[in-house]
Enzyme design. Structure first.
Site, mmCIF file in Angstrom:
data_model
loop_
_atom_site.group_PDB
_atom_site.id
_atom_site.type_symbol
_atom_site.label_atom_id
_atom_site.label_comp_id
_atom_site.label_asym_id
_atom_site.label_seq_id
_atom_site.Cartn_x
_atom_site.Cartn_y
_atom_site.Cartn_z
ATOM 1 N N GLU A 415 0.850 -1.067 0.224
ATOM 2 C CA GLU A 415 0.059 0.036 0.242
ATOM 3 C C GLU A 415 0.876 1.276 0.132
ATOM 4 O OE1 GLU A 415 -3.026 -0.347 -0.459
ATOM 5 O OE2 GLU A 415 -3.600 -2.334 0.527
HETATM 6 C C1 LIG Z 1 2.832 -9.878 0.157
HETATM 7 C C2 LIG Z 1 2.894 -8.740 -0.953
HETATM 8 C C3 LIG Z 1 1.649 -8.588 -1.420
HETATM 9 C C4 LIG Z 1 1.385 -7.429 -2.218
HETATM 10 N N1 LIG Z 1 0.250 -7.364 -2.861
HETATM 11 C C5 LIG Z 1 0.036 -6.558 -3.915
HETATM 12 C C6 LIG Z 1 -1.087 -6.647 -4.640
HETATM 13 O O1 LIG Z 1 -2.098 -7.349 -4.443
HETATM 14 N N2 LIG Z 1 -1.122 -5.792 -5.933
HETATM 15 C C7 LIG Z 1 -0.101 -5.240 -6.208
HETATM 16 O O2 LIG Z 1 -0.344 -4.460 -7.171
HETATM 17 N N3 LIG Z 1 0.857 -5.179 -5.563
HETATM 18 C C8 LIG Z 1 1.260 -5.618 -4.390
HETATM 19 N N4 LIG Z 1 2.251 -5.902 -3.750
HETATM 20 C C9 LIG Z 1 3.289 -5.061 -4.130
HETATM 21 C C10 LIG Z 1 3.778 -3.891 -3.095
HETATM 22 O O3 LIG Z 1 3.003 -2.891 -3.182
HETATM 23 C C11 LIG Z 1 5.189 -3.384 -3.558
HETATM 24 O O4 LIG Z 1 6.144 -4.486 -3.186
HETATM 25 C C12 LIG Z 1 5.556 -2.000 -2.890
HETATM 26 O O5 LIG Z 1 4.861 -1.189 -3.448
HETATM 27 C C13 LIG Z 1 7.040 -1.734 -3.082
HETATM 28 O O6 LIG Z 1 7.548 -1.911 -4.570
HETATM 29 P P1 LIG Z 1 8.710 -2.733 -4.756
HETATM 30 O O7 LIG Z 1 8.658 -3.917 -4.176
HETATM 31 O O8 LIG Z 1 8.832 -2.637 -6.318
HETATM 32 O O9 LIG Z 1 9.883 -1.795 -4.123
HETATM 33 P P2 LIG Z 1 10.722 -0.569 -4.788
HETATM 34 O O10 LIG Z 1 9.695 0.362 -5.453
HETATM 35 O O11 LIG Z 1 11.779 -0.963 -5.752
HETATM 36 O O12 LIG Z 1 11.363 -0.094 -3.522
HETATM 37 C C14 LIG Z 1 12.642 -0.575 -3.161
HETATM 38 C C15 LIG Z 1 13.112 0.475 -1.626
HETATM 39 O O13 LIG Z 1 13.206 1.828 -2.221
HETATM 40 C C16 LIG Z 1 12.423 2.680 -1.937
HETATM 41 N N5 LIG Z 1 11.901 3.658 -2.693
HETATM 42 C C17 LIG Z 1 11.419 3.631 -3.913
HETATM 43 N N6 LIG Z 1 11.156 4.562 -4.530
HETATM 44 C C18 LIG Z 1 11.750 5.599 -3.660
HETATM 45 C C19 LIG Z 1 11.617 6.923 -3.818
HETATM 46 N N7 LIG Z 1 11.105 7.646 -4.852
HETATM 47 N N8 LIG Z 1 12.321 7.746 -2.730
HETATM 48 C C20 LIG Z 1 12.752 6.961 -1.778
HETATM 49 N N9 LIG Z 1 12.654 5.765 -1.662
HETATM 50 C C21 LIG Z 1 12.160 5.131 -2.611
HETATM 51 C C22 LIG Z 1 11.212 1.918 -1.014
HETATM 52 O O14 LIG Z 1 10.610 2.657 -0.073
HETATM 53 C C23 LIG Z 1 11.827 0.708 -0.823
HETATM 54 O O15 LIG Z 1 12.501 0.859 0.630
HETATM 55 C C24 LIG Z 1 2.631 -6.801 -2.688
HETATM 56 C C25 LIG Z 1 3.950 -6.931 -2.279
HETATM 57 C C26 LIG Z 1 4.018 -8.117 -1.441
HETATM 58 C C27 LIG Z 1 5.342 -8.212 -0.716
#
Ligand SMILES: Cc1cc2nc3c(=O)[nH]c(=O)nc-3n(C[C@H](O)[C@H](O)[C@H](O)COP(=O)(O)OP(=O)(O)OC[C@H]3O[C@@H](n4cnc5c(N)ncnc54)[C@H](O)[C@@H]3O)c2cc1C
Length: 603
Positions: A415
């Site tokens: 979220e």
């Molecule tokens: C168990 C689980 C269930 C999920 N369910 C869903 C679902 O139902 N539907 C769906 O669409 N998604 C879902 N997700 C995805 C989830 O929303 C994403 O994992 C989350 O938004 C983070 O994206 P990412 O994993 O690509 O991390 P990234 O975006 O790559 O982030 C990696 C790190 O970098 C930081 N970061 C990224 N951008 C910035 C910035 N601009 N400034 C500072 N820091 C930054 C982040 O805070 C994090 O610490 C789920 C994930 C999990 C693990």
């Protein structure tokens, strides 16, 4: 115009983000003490269902027996718990958002099931409620309400989670205009292993308007079994192991044009608007989970003996129990205060008008992000403390503390990560200040004039919350002071200073949490509930929040000023933060005794 009837408990409409520059009264805010009789009954029904049906099925759920999760969602539907957000004409109960949040809180007694349930009723269903055509609503909402269909939401991809607009999945309209062909891969999709209906986001070329010729995010409804849609393998996760999380692979997946959700190129509105709701509901679920953990911690502490006593008699154990109880108290306060503000704003909105709904909810983006960040971090502290209360037993699978500890961690990631939400909080406030939507700049100017004029008399307040109110006043001033100094230094470039943005967000979050606790305690003082304990909790939290605000303000000032200017600013900081500390050790003992006597969190 179909509008929601204002709930009998609705508060007046308060502009989002305005709490920093106003002094709301307890009557302006909605807290659990204001629940209607119907809402209390729904809370009880949900809690009993979760305790009697979901918790006993925990082993099967954790073993990923999704037939059990499906059966439980169906049972929840039979109780009406999946249909509160769905209009009556499509088989729903069409109730207010507070009721929906009550369900999210009380269902959260088993982490994996709570995530599956929330994904279904929230991100899996709401896009259709708000953006569906009458045909789409007629086709899908009754099935989602009854639990015959399970919903899922597919926005994230392997290379774009936070950066969701950068999705690579593409949709192309067929030459006959009858269908869209989607290619790409979605990742981390909750419920994917057993869901029947997916809201999938893909980039599609916009044909008309200012974005004509560009590819923009667009939403589609895709049923399981659609040729070209493959569900990948389950992820093996740290926590919420019994929830389903899989990738979706779209290979020339042909989706009827009638399954376009909303407009081409407007998918980002759907995606982000739904996330705001997801955020405050995640907060409610975190509060429910914290309450459950606290109950376990109390039970264990009363049974376990060491040095000839039950460990519940030790001050350092009581301190943890008190902290968890305060977490639940403040968490409930800021969560329900926020949801009720959204209810009040939605009450006057045409429920058939997605743009109006979107605008009403977006106005509370700051509060939604605050709820998400504060509640998820509160829960992480509670599960950690409860593992500690269990000692070695907290570290083994047979005891509930271990799973709660693992299950909690995801809340800071999905979220919108807490980093992204912190950036949203400060970014939104600064943008609103710059555009004049929120009168933050005049408030900062007035404060600067006031502090430059030297020490001033503080308004005298009476009663048991007087000190806490004085702290709140100082907390808001310090937040405005530090935010003002940072804006003055960086102007439009503040967004590049992420650490400063996050420190400002921390102050804003703590000021809101502190205020919510104080207002709730004040309301309890003049009404229902244990006033002494509520007051103690609000006072302890006010002290803690002020400590955090002071540290963050110092960090911001040190980053934006140096030399004499820094020294002057630090003098102002010390003046604003000056107060006689409350006896938080004594107050925490009082709170711990209360929950130990009650055997649970009870007000
Ligand atoms: C168990 C689980 C269930 C999920 N369910 C869903 C679902 O139902 N539907 C769906 O669409 N998604 C879902 N997700 C995805 C989830 O929303 C994403 O994992 C989350 O938004 C983070 O994206 P990412 O994993 O690509 O991390 P990234 O975006 O790559 O982030 C990696 C790190 O970098 C930081 N970061 C990224 N951008 C910035 C910035 N601009 N400034 C500072 N820091 C930054 C982040 O805070 C994090 O610490 C789920 C994930 C999990 C693990």
């Amino acid at each position: 115009m179909a509008t929601l009837a204002p709930a009998s408990t609705a508060t007046r409409v308060i502009p989002g983000g305005s709490f920093l520059i106003s002094n709301p009264s307890p009557a302006d805010c909605f807290f659990p003490e204001d629940f209607t009789e119907e809402q209390r009954q729904i809370a009880q029904t949900t809690a009993e269902f979760a305790l009697n049906e979901v918790v006993p099925a925990s082993d099967a759920i954790e073993a990923k027996d999704f037939s059990v999760t499906r059966r439980l969602i169906k049972q929840a539907s039979d109780l009406g718990l999946t249909s509160v957000d769905i209009p009556e004409e499509y088989g729903g109960l069409e109730m207010d958002k507070v009721t929906s949040a009550i369900i999210a809180e009380n269902i959260a007694k088993q982490g994996s099931f709570s995530v599956a349930f929330s994904a279904h009723v929230g991100i899996g269903t709401l896009p259709i409620v708000w953006y569906g055509t009458p045909e789409q609503k007629k086709k899908y909402l009754p099935k989602l309400a009854s639990g015959e269909f399970i919903g899922a939401y597919a926005l994230s991809e392997s290379t774009s989670g936070s950066d969701a607009l950068n999705a690579r999945t593409r949709a192309v309209l067929s030459s006959d205009g009858q269908s869209y062909v989607l290619n790409g891969e979605k990742m981390w999709i909750s419920n994917a292993g057993f869901a029947d209906l997916f809201t999938v986001f893909a980039r599609c070329e916009v044909k008309e308007g200012k974005d004509a010729g560009k590819e923009r995010l667009t939403a589609y409804l895709i049923e399981r079994g659609t040729p070209g849609l493959t569900i990948g393998s389950e992820e093996h996760k740290l926590g919420i192991r019994g929830s389903s999380t899989c990738p979706l692979i779209l290979t020339d997946c042909k989706v009827p044009a009638a399954n376009l959700l909303g407009e081409v190129g407007k998918g980002h509105h759907i995606a982000f608007n739904i996330l705001n709701v997801g955020r405050y509901k995640l907060g409610n679920a975190a509060v429910g989970a914290a309450r459950m953990c606290l109950g376990n911690g109390i039970r264990y502490a009363k049974e376990r003996k060491a040095f000839g006593k039950t460990i519940s008699e030790f001050g350092l154990i009581q301190e943890k129990l008190a902290a968890a109880a305060i977490g639940v108290f403040i968490g409930e306060a800021l969560s329900y205060r926020t949801v009720a503000m959204i209810d009040a704003a939605l009450a006057g909105v045409d429920q058939q008008d997605p743009a109006a709904i979107q605008k009403a909810i977006e106005d509370y983006a700051v509060e939604c992000s605050i709820v998400k960040v504060w509640d998820s971090e509160m829960l992480d502290q509670v599960v950690d403390d409860v593992v500690q209360i269990y000692g070695g037993y907290g570290y083994v699978e047979e005891y509930p503390a271990e799973r709660a500890y693992r299950d909690s961690r995801i809340n800071r990631i999905f979220e919108g990560t807490n980093e992204i939400n912190r950036l949203i909080i400060t970014g939104w406030l600064i943008k609103s200040a710059m555009s004049g939507k929120l009168a933050l700049m005049p408030a900062i100017k007035q404060l600067m004039d006031e502090v430059m004029a030297g020490p001033s008399e503080r308004p005298e307040r009476e009663g048991s919350l007087a000190e806490a109110y004085a702290l709140l006043d100082s907390a808001k001033k310090l937040t405005l002071f530090a935010a003002g100094a940072a804006t003055q230094k960086y102007m439009q470039q503040l967004a590049d200073q992420q650490e400063v943005m996050a420190a400002i967000a921390d102050m804003v979050i703590e000021a809101y949490a502190m205020e919510s606790g104080i207002l709730r305690a004040n309301k309890i003082l003049s009404g229902k509930g244990s006033a002494d304990i509520a007051t103690a909790m609000a006072r302890v939290y006010a002290e803690k929040a002020m400590e955090k605000i002071e540290i963050s303000a110092r960090r911001v000032l040190a980053a934006v000023a140096e030399g004499d200017m820094l020294r002057t600013q630090l003098t102002i900081l010390r003046r604003l933060a000056k107060h006689d500390p409350a006896d938080t050790i004594g107050l925490r003992r009082q709170i711990a005794q209360h929950v130990l006597r009650a055997g649970k969190y009870a007000l």
